[in-house]
Design an enzyme around this catalytic site. Structure first.
Site, PDB file in Angstrom:
ATOM      1  N   ASP A 162     -23.479  -7.330  -4.944  1.00 28.58           N
ATOM      2  CA  ASP A 162     -22.331  -8.192  -5.217  1.00 28.58           C
ATOM      3  C   ASP A 162     -21.081  -7.332  -5.084  1.00 28.58           C
ATOM      4  O   ASP A 162     -21.075  -6.394  -4.297  1.00 28.58           O
ATOM      5  CB  ASP A 162     -22.475  -8.844  -6.600  1.00 28.58           C
ATOM      6  CG  ASP A 162     -21.790 -10.207  -6.689  1.00 28.58           C
ATOM      7  OD1 ASP A 162     -20.575 -10.259  -6.400  1.00 28.58           O
ATOM      8  OD2 ASP A 162     -22.435 -11.197  -7.037  1.00 28.58           O
TER       9      ASP A 162
ATOM     10  N   HIS B 236     -20.138  -8.027  -1.884  1.00 27.90           N
ATOM     11  CA  HIS B 236     -19.364  -9.240  -1.610  1.00 27.90           C
ATOM     12  C   HIS B 236     -17.890  -8.900  -1.410  1.00 27.90           C
ATOM     13  O   HIS B 236     -17.189  -9.614  -0.713  1.00 27.90           O
ATOM     14  CB  HIS B 236     -19.517 -10.243  -2.758  1.00 27.90           C
ATOM     15  CG  HIS B 236     -20.860 -10.886  -2.809  1.00 27.90           C
ATOM     16  ND1 HIS B 236     -21.167 -11.887  -3.700  1.00 27.90           N
ATOM     17  CD2 HIS B 236     -21.978 -10.696  -2.084  1.00 27.90           C
ATOM     18  CE1 HIS B 236     -22.415 -12.280  -3.528  1.00 27.90           C
ATOM     19  NE2 HIS B 236     -22.928 -11.556  -2.546  1.00 27.90           N
TER      20      HIS B 236
END
Length: 479
Positions: free
Chosen positions: A299, A333
């Site tokens: 992430d 991300h």
């Protein structure tokens, strides 16, 4: 001055004078002149002031060797030895818990004031993935909401002078068979499913509790709630240092300091590719330095936060005075992210001399919020940023998740980006404010995006300033 503080102080001086090169991530096509470093004038003059305000932990010069306290380092359950070491530190008024080379399995480690957990080279701490071990519940923050939940794997609450140091490995023990399945259906585990045991019901209930103003002490989300704990969380602590260690396989976010003041994260590697495996998420923290780190995550690499929705506004503590420098971001991300739990606001963030590159890196710079989270987000400065391969270069998005479905418009202004170089991107910009609450004062200067498949969108921005910006070899002039 203890050995720890003398070593850290000297390294800090050296880092301020010289920034080591990180050539392995810099594509040859990105070579360009850089302005002289250490020009801390204008808004950047705040950086030396922030650094001088950060206090390193003061640790008493006494050692507690884990093997002397009964651990063998042969893969056995060493929980009792860790507990004894912490107790002896508490009784003595602090010290250094030394973990020699070897492999140690354990349940949660709760540190106390004036204590350093030091992993010598070759030392490995492997947390046992049995959720019952992480009870009873402790006060924690989960996705920006305060609650009583599973203990973080390494935890401290209301402590002063806390450190994790050394060259060893800290493995959270999470994988697609343990901890991560609680996420439900996700892109990290091929066999994941929303059927059976997941976090979904408890997550929705916690959000309802927070919106309804249920007292934190009455928000019980331990056994049966399936809300995964972070690997490291220091909560309401002062003078915190995390240095040198490698952290892997976290159940949730890897490093999550909350409501801390004087936080240094230096020379750390976070390598965790599970769902929600953010690298370092300072939340409602003040005076923060993150430097010389490698983030390779499932992430966000760094996500700066300050609480979610009504709960974030109730606590109402921003993250402020943050310096990020000389870091590498690979998978993730986003490289540097602000949000999405950002209702308490973020201000005075300075990122410089960082390198981001990976086919699995989705965004370089990202601010994500919406009309439910809001947040005052301002005075964000980025310079000397090298990006190899990324999907989106700069993202400021008011339409994240719930989007325009609330009464708390974000207040985003004074975002400055200079000397950014990107080799390859799918999209240069995804910048979308609200017509009634536009992004104000976005400045991009002296920057190059060598190849971009699309310019993307820039909507609802007032005071956009673009100076010497080239995309695909042509001067960029926003319409």
């Amino acid at each position: 001055m203890t050995g720890l503080n003398r070593r850290v102080f000297l390294r800090s001086l050296m880092a301020a004078a010289v920034v080591p090169a990180i050539p392995q991530l810099i594509p040859q096509t990105l070579a360009m002149s850089r302005p002289p470093r250490a020009q801390y004038n204008g808004p950047w003059s705040a950086v030396p002031e922030i650094l001088s305000s950060i206090k390193l932990p003061v640790i008493p010069a006494r050692d507690f060797n884990l093997k002397s306290l009964g651990a063998q380092g042969e893969g056995e359950d060493a929980s009792a030895a860790f507990a004894r070491a912490v107790d002896e530190c508490r009784t003595a008024g602090g010290g250094r818990i030394v973990v020699p080379a070897g492999k140690y399995r354990t349940g949660p480690i709760h540190l106390v004031s004036n204590t350093e957990l030091h992993l010598q080279e070759g030392a490995e701490i492997h947390f046992i993935p049995e959720p019952d071990r992480y009870l009873p519940e402790v006060k924690t923050r989960w996705e920006g909401l305060e609650m009583m939940g599973y203990s973080p794997l390494i935890y401290a609450h209301k402590c002063d002078n806390i450190a994790i140091t050394g060259k060893g490995l800290i493995d959270g023990g999470a994988n697609c068979d343990t901890w991560w399945p609680w996420k439900g259906k996700n892109g990290k585990c091929s066999q994941s499913s929303n059927d059976g045991v997941t976090q979904h019901q408890a997550r929705a209930a916690l959000m309802d509790d927070a919106e309804s103003g249920v007292a934190v002490a009455d928000r019980h989300y331990g056994e049966g709630a399936y809300l995964r704990p972070p690997l490291v969380q220091f909560y309401e602590c002062n003078n915190v240092l995390i240095e040198g260690v490698t952290l892997e396989n976290s159940p949730f976010w890897v490093i999550h300091p909350v409501l801390c003041e004087s936080l240094t994260v230096r020379g750390v590697t976070t390598r965790s590719h599970g769902p929600n495996s953010d690298g370092c998420d300072p939340e409602s923290c003040r005076n923060v330095l993150i430097e010389d780190c490698l983030f390779d995550n499932g992430d966000d690499c760094i996500a700066i936060k300050s609480g979610r929705n009504a709960d974030g506004r109730r606590v109402n503590v921003p993250t402020e005075n943050v310096v990020v420098r000389n870091c590498q971001m690979r998978d993730g991300h986003g490289g540097l992210v602000l949000g999405s739990e950002i209702s308490g606001g973020v201000r005075n963030v300075f990122l410089e001399d960082c390198v981001m590159s990976s086919p699995n890196l989705e965004r370089g710079l990202r601010i994500k919020t919406n009309a439910m989270r809001g947040g005052n987000i301002h005075d964000i400065y980025v310079r000397n940023l090298t990006i190899g391969q990324v999907k989106d270069v700069i993202v400021i998005n008011f339409f994240y998740e719930e989007g325009d479905q609330g009464d708390f418009d974000p207040n985003v202004y004074n975002i400055q980006v200079e000397n950014l170089v990107c080799d390859q991107a799918e999209r240069a910009f995804h910048i979308r404010g609200f017509a009634r609450a536009p992004i104000r004062g976005l400045q991009i200067s002296n920057s190059r995006i060598q190849r971009a498949e699309s310019l993307g969108v820039i909507e609802e921005v007032t005071g956009l300033t673009v100076d010497d910006v080239q995309i695909n070899g042509e001067t960029f002039r926003p319409s």
